[in-house]
Design an enzyme around this catalytic site. Structure first.
Site, PDB file in Angstrom:
ATOM      1  CG  PHE A  14      -1.801   1.217   1.337  1.00  0.00           C
ATOM      2  CD1 PHE A  14      -2.802   1.440   0.404  1.00  0.00           C
ATOM      3  CD2 PHE A  14      -1.632   2.131   2.368  1.00  0.00           C
ATOM      4  CE1 PHE A  14      -3.625   2.555   0.494  1.00  0.00           C
ATOM      5  CE2 PHE A  14      -2.446   3.247   2.468  1.00  0.00           C
ATOM      6  CZ  PHE A  14      -3.443   3.455   1.527  1.00  0.00           C
ATOM      7  CD  GLU A  15       3.308   5.614  -1.634  1.00  0.00           C
ATOM      8  OE1 GLU A  15       2.763   6.533  -0.950  1.00  0.00           O
ATOM      9  OE2 GLU A  15       4.471   5.221  -1.450  1.00  0.00           O
ATOM     10  N   PRO A  16       0.155   5.194   0.351  1.00  0.00           N
ATOM     11  CG  PRO A  16       0.786   6.201   2.363  1.00  0.00           C
ATOM     12  CD  PRO A  16       1.108   5.035   1.473  1.00  0.00           C
ATOM     13  NE  ARG A  17       4.270   8.964  -0.853  1.00  0.00           N
ATOM     14  CZ  ARG A  17       5.518   8.991  -1.348  1.00  0.00           C
ATOM     15  NH1 ARG A  17       6.167  10.144  -1.447  1.00  0.00           N
ATOM     16  NH2 ARG A  17       6.113   7.872  -1.729  1.00  0.00           N
TER      17      ARG A  17
ATOM     18  CG  ASP B 155      -1.968   2.350  -3.605  1.00  0.00           C
ATOM     19  OD1 ASP B 155      -1.397   2.757  -4.632  1.00  0.00           O
ATOM     20  OD2 ASP B 155      -1.575   1.379  -2.954  1.00  0.00           O
TER      21      ASP B 155
END
Length: 423
Positions: A251-254, A258
């Site tokens: 997971f890449e929150p930026r 995603d």
């Protein structure tokens, strides 16, 4: 009764697989009819070349062309709409300016959708009536102009989904929020040195059903993306066998993928990697053409729901086990001590002044025991000595140095010139 339902389900699945396979083969055979012939070289295709190709779609009653917004430097970013049914689907390419493979494939798809009388009219009718397709080719035209990943602001747009500092990022989020697509296709290129799992095969195409949280939970939104990928993978195996991989779902929150999945759109990431003797990725362009159109049909008629999401996990993950060239079992020396090394070399592209062409700059990436890595090209030096081509003295290997040396032995001599092997 339960047994009967299983039998019916099996036959439905079999018919779906056969139908999709037939469509994939027909698209493979016919691709050259729709290939946009004006585009062959990735770097030479800029925003100014895209505009007339988009403008000509305005003459077709099946397309609605509009300017979705402008880039930081004022270049128009276009939205091309095709269809009038449900569900809505959003596809965008070149959010990284130096990743052009899918943009070329989208141009081929526009030509396909604009054609008729060639045996594909039933598919066009299905897409027209049972979906609404929104295409945004070349989302980062300023980056394309420079042939760089980042925008004119030097921001990686795919890490700007939260702060939204780029006008291109705001545009993409606005499209997702207003169109509310069932499925989004995030179309990219990746390094041609990714491996299919821990194998010698280079990843030609990699897929990802992006996670929307740290736990990588699978809900109905993510499951849909997985099912679509299962179908696309099955179709492509015939043309790039064992060369399809699965991108890491960390997971890449930026990232947009995603976040778009978190916002309720099933996100399918397609990464075009490497294929032998295809430096301009024209064969991978064809693979994108096939994969996208077969997936769009599966969305329009809902047949993707018959795919087993567990088959998604069977696709090997991307690994970084490849170099452009590995020289095995070469001999060098330091302070009079001779020893055996493998040498890994990459050839990196360096843009020319106007970013329409490039030259290679080689680099020694690693040396020592490289038995766990693969070379896209490999030679066994069989103990040949690594020598400086100017002085004739043994090469002192250093990471990052250009790969210019000779290999000499009693049996055979080679020359490595800027990372390219010459006999």
């Amino acid at each position: 009764m339960k047994h009967l339902l299983l039998v019916v389900s099996f036959f439905c699945m079999s018919e779906t697989i056969i139908a999709q396979s037939n469509l994939a083969q027909r698209l493979f055979d016919a691709h050259d009819l729709f290939r946009e012939k004006s585009v062959n070289v990735r770097r030479e295709f800029k925003h100014r070349h895209l505009v007339p190709l988009i403008e000509r779609l305005k003459t077709s009653p099946n397309f609605a062309v509009s300017e979705a917004g402008k880039s930081f430097e004022g270049r128009g970013i276009y939205q091309i709409k095709y269809g009038k049914g449900a569900p809505p689907v959003l596809l965008w390419s070149q959010m990284h300016g130096d990743e052009a493979t899918a943009t070329m494939a989208l141009l081929d798809i526009f030509n396909f959708l604009n054609a008729s009388g060639d045996g594909f009219d039933d598919l066009r009718k299905k897409l027209l009536e049972k979906s609404t397709l929104y295409f945004v080719p070349m989302l980062n035209p300023d980056g394309v102009e420079r042939w760089q990943r980042r925008t004119a602001q030097e921001i990686d747009m795919n890490r700007d989904a939260v702060r939204l500092q780029c006008p291109e990022s705001k545009l993409l989020k606005n499209l997702q929020q207003t169109l509310k697509p069932l499925v989004g296709f995030n179309l990219h290129d990746q390094s041609p040195r990714y491996s299919v799992g821990n194998t010698k095969e280079v990843a030609a195409i990699s897929f990802l059903a992006t996670a929307y949280n740290e736990e990588r939970t699978i809900n109905s939104v993510r499951e849909r993306a997985m099912q679509l990928i299962v179908g696309m993978n099955r179709d492509l195996q015939k043309y790039i066998p064992n060369q399809v991989a699965r991108y890491s779902d960390e997971f890449e929150p930026r990232a947009f993928g995603d976040n778009i999945a978190k916002w309720g759109t099933s996100l399918v990431l397609i990464e075009s990697g490497g294929y032998k003797n295809d430096p301009e990725k024209q064969y991978l362009r064809k693979m994108n053409f096939i994969a996208i159109l077969t997936a769009l049909e599966a969305i329009a008629d809902g047949t993707y729901t018959r795919q087993n999401r567990n088959d998604y996990e069977k696709i090997p993950q991307n690994e970084k086990n490849h170099f452009d060239l590995i020289i095995r079992n070469a001999r060098t020396e330091l302070n009079g001590v001779s020893y055996t090394v493998d040498v890994a070399i990459n050839r990196n592209e360096s843009n020319n002044a106007d970013a329409t062409g490039f030259s290679y700059r080689s680099s020694v990436e690693d040396f020592g025991d490289l038995s766990v890595f693969y070379g896209i090209e490999e030679i066994d030096a069989q103990g040949a000595q690594l020598l400086d081509p100017k002085s004739g003295k043994p090469v002192v290997l250093k990471l990052g140095d250009r790969a210019n040396f000779e290999l000499r032995s009693d049996k055979k001599n080679w020359k490595v010139d800027n990372g390219f092997l010459k006999n």
